[in-house]
Motif scaffolding. Structure first.
Motif: not given
Length: 297
Positions: A2-4
């Motif tokens: 994920t982007s996180e």
């Protein structure tokens, strides 16, 4: 991912890079490794440590308070199957000056060392001699090697266990003939950090098939011992390294390092403050009136 997760990975990568850069910068400053106008010959083997060293030296060069040059040098020892194209391509991608030096030390080692015996000693001596002479040839004033803290501590124990000597690899070394200076900018860096850094940077690692394939090397046994210690008591390797920087010659046993032979007492000197209460004698068969030259203070 994920982007996180990407942000977290990038944060950790930047944090690791800053830590390594800081440790290298501190080692350079502590030992005055690089001075104004130096030409640093960075010896690149193709392993993770020398790749990281080159990476960080090039980074520091951009902001260092002194001007210095970095020249990458790889010694091609003509090991069978050595991928000769990898390092030139990598150096070209960095747009840095480099040399690939051909020296068939592999044949010499295989000829001189019986099958199954450790090749590292002879191999390193041949490599060192070639690098020393080439540094003079190109006008390099410092030779940078990628040894890290774990290498230095391992060498300390190898010398103790198998050479009966208390010595390691110093962060800065002048050659016996005084013609070259070797620096180890990674001396404050831990191997586990360099392994992670190499993964992040995706260096084109070239394994050493001549020495690294000898799984029973004593160095590997020492490494396993130290890793076990460090896992059981985190920070132990760091503390052992720090002890090399905090030596008390009078607490060892080298008569060439400290004069144990001539140690007269001098009770005219101020007494040190001892950490204990005044003693009480409960029993004696000594008549103190017979003792001469005793001063009670």
């Amino acid at each position: 991912m994920t982007s996180e997760d990407n942000r977290k990975a990038l944060y950790e990568a930047n944090k690791l890079q800053k830590r390594l850069r800081s440790k290298v910068g501190k080692a350079i400053a502590d030992f005055n490794m690089i001075e104004e106008g130096d030409v640093v010959m960075a010896a690149i083997s193709g392993g993770k440590d020398s790749f990281a060293m080159l990476d960080i030296l090039l980074s520091l060069k951009k902001s260092a308070p002194v001007n210095f040059e970095v020249i990458a040098v790889n010694l091609d020892q003509k090991q069978p199957g050595f991928p000769e194209h990898i390092l030139p391509a990598y150096f070209e991608s960095l747009d840095i000056p480099y040399y690939i030096v051909d020296k068939d030390t592999y044949s010499i080692v295989k000829e001189k060392v019986p099958e199954g015996k450790t090749t590292c000693g002879l191999c390193s001596r041949l490599r060192r001699g070639t690098l020393y002479s080439f540094a003079e040839k190109i006008g390099a004033t410092k030779i940078a090697l990628g040894h890290h803290m774990d290498d230095i501590v391992e060498t300390l124990f190898l010398n103790m266990f198998f050479g009966s000597k208390l010595k390691a690899m110093p962060p800065k070394l002048r050659a016996d003939d005084n013609r070259n200076i070797v620096i180890r900018p990674m001396s404050y860096c831990r191997e586990k950090d360099l392994e992670r850094f190499a993964e992040i940077r995706e260096y084109p690692i070239i394994p050493c098939n001549l020495c690294g394939s000898q799984e029973n090397l004593q160095r590997q046994n020492i490494k396993a011992m130290l890793n076990a210690w460090d896992n059981q008591t985190p920070g132990r390797v760091d503390n052992i390294f720090k002890s090399l920087m905090n030596v008390s010659p009078s607490q060892l046993a080298d008569v060439n390092l400290f004069d144990f032979v001539n140690l007269p007492i001098d009770r005219e000197q101020p007494r040190q403050v001892y950490d204990f209460s005044k003693e009480t004698v409960s029993s004696t068969n000594i008549d103190e009136s017979l003792i001469i030259n005793v001063t009670h203070q």
